[in-house]
Design a protein around this motif. Sequence first.
Motif, short mmCIF file in Angstrom:
data_model
loop_
_atom_site.label_atom_id
_atom_site.label_comp_id
_atom_site.label_asym_id
_atom_site.label_seq_id
_atom_site.Cartn_x
_atom_site.Cartn_y
_atom_site.Cartn_z
N ALA A 117 -6.13 7.50 13.99
CA ALA A 117 -6.39 8.85 13.58
C ALA A 117 -5.20 9.23 12.67
N GLU A 118 -3.79 8.58 12.94
CA GLU A 118 -2.65 9.18 12.24
C GLU A 118 -2.82 8.43 10.72
N GLY A 119 -3.33 7.17 10.71
CA GLY A 119 -3.40 6.28 9.49
C GLY A 119 -4.40 7.21 8.48
N ARG A 120 -5.60 7.52 9.14
CA ARG A 120 -6.68 7.98 8.47
C ARG A 120 -5.97 9.33 8.05
N ALA A 121 -5.35 10.21 8.64
CA ALA A 121 -4.97 11.51 8.14
C ALA A 121 -3.96 11.25 7.11
N GLU A 124 -5.95 10.25 3.87
CA GLU A 124 -6.64 11.23 3.34
C GLU A 124 -5.88 12.46 2.84
N GLY A 125 -4.67 12.63 3.07
CA GLY A 125 -3.65 13.48 2.61
C GLY A 125 -3.14 13.05 1.16
N GLN A 126 -3.12 11.72 1.09
CA GLN A 126 -2.82 10.90 -0.26
C GLN A 126 -3.84 11.14 -1.10
N LEU A 127 -5.19 11.07 -0.67
CA LEU A 127 -6.24 11.15 -1.65
C LEU A 127 -6.40 12.67 -2.05
N ALA A 128 -6.04 13.66 -1.25
CA ALA A 128 -6.31 15.03 -1.61
C ALA A 128 -5.23 15.28 -2.62
N SER A 130 -3.71 13.41 -4.88
CA SER A 130 -3.69 12.57 -5.93
C SER A 130 -4.97 12.62 -6.71
N GLY A 131 -5.91 13.74 -6.33
CA GLY A 131 -7.36 13.97 -7.22
C GLY A 131 -8.33 12.74 -6.78
N GLY A 132 -8.24 12.25 -5.48
CA GLY A 132 -9.29 11.59 -5.02
C GLY A 132 -8.94 9.97 -5.38
N PHE A 133 -7.37 9.61 -5.60
CA PHE A 133 -7.12 8.24 -5.65
C PHE A 133 -6.06 8.13 -4.65
N TRP A 134 -5.93 6.66 -4.33
CA TRP A 134 -5.24 6.19 -3.29
C TRP A 134 -3.97 5.66 -4.17
N PRO A 135 -2.72 6.36 -4.20
CA PRO A 135 -1.51 5.81 -5.05
C PRO A 135 -1.27 4.33 -4.73
N PRO A 136 -0.54 3.77 -5.56
CA PRO A 136 0.01 2.39 -5.46
C PRO A 136 1.03 2.44 -4.58
N LEU A 137 1.52 1.07 -4.18
CA LEU A 137 2.61 1.01 -3.21
C LEU A 137 3.99 1.14 -3.96
N THR A 160 -2.53 0.17 -10.65
CA THR A 160 -3.00 1.30 -10.82
C THR A 160 -3.75 2.06 -9.81
N PRO A 161 -3.70 3.46 -9.74
CA PRO A 161 -4.25 4.17 -8.54
C PRO A 161 -5.78 3.63 -8.32
N HIS A 162 -6.12 3.43 -6.75
CA HIS A 162 -7.30 2.95 -6.49
C HIS A 162 -8.43 3.97 -6.24
N PRO A 163 -9.64 3.71 -6.71
CA PRO A 163 -10.77 4.85 -6.35
C PRO A 163 -10.74 5.27 -4.82
N GLY A 164 -10.68 6.44 -4.55
CA GLY A 164 -10.68 6.87 -3.13
C GLY A 164 -12.16 6.78 -2.48
N ARG A 165 -13.10 6.81 -3.21
CA ARG A 165 -14.44 6.58 -2.54
C ARG A 165 -14.60 5.31 -2.22
#
Length: 234
Positions: A117-121, A124-128, A130-137, A160-165
């Motif tokens: 649950a902590e990891g998903r939160a 999900e915060g990163q996606l929110a 970053s406009g729906g992207f998962w930012p790179p490491l 490059t940022p990864h598509p959140g969907r």
Amino acid sequence: MTNFVLVPGAWLGAWAWDEVAAGLRAEGHEVYPVTLSGLAERHGPDSARVGQQQHVDDIVAVIESRDLRDVVLVGHSYSGIPVGQAAGRIGDRLRRVVYVDSNIPADGRSFVDGWSAEGRAWVEGQLAESGGFWPPLTAEDYVDQDLSDEAITLIVARSTPHPGRAISEPAKLTRPIGELPTTYLKCLLDGATPSADVVEQLKSPSWELLELPTGHWPMFSQPTALTKLLSELG
């Protein structure tokens, strides 16, 4: 001659396989590195809307458009999920699936469904943010993974940022992955044992486990060893 289709993990493009692809071609194999939609040279403002099923379609299209057969389909990290689905769709074109320290698909479950649950939160915060992207490491995330400073600099610069969907959309299996001839490659610096879902699949007589004493990105840390392993599977 074997046709290798190489699919990189999150944030990466076909470029991530450059050294391995060159080594396999030198051994006489045909090699088709894939850049998934929304990443690397295919990244754009609308890429956040790219879903996981588009990534499955990307992989299938590379194989079917070239009429490839005797395919060794290789997926690293995140891409094990679309690779496992694509493998079930290409029928007798498939010779073997190779998961390189990767996630594997489960029907109806997404990349993040197995997270705490902590990891998903957190994601999900990163996606929110970053406009729906998962930012790179960042560079710090690649420490202690058997990577040179040059390799870390390259990965960080070209990611490059990864598509959140793509990480939240559920998998759709057309065949159980346990039925397919499969090699799972565990990179030991990223954990000494495979995840529980992989251990379960390894009970299948169609699956085998191999190990490499390196980190999670062996195409950068140990490209020669990875090339040799793949070539022997081919």
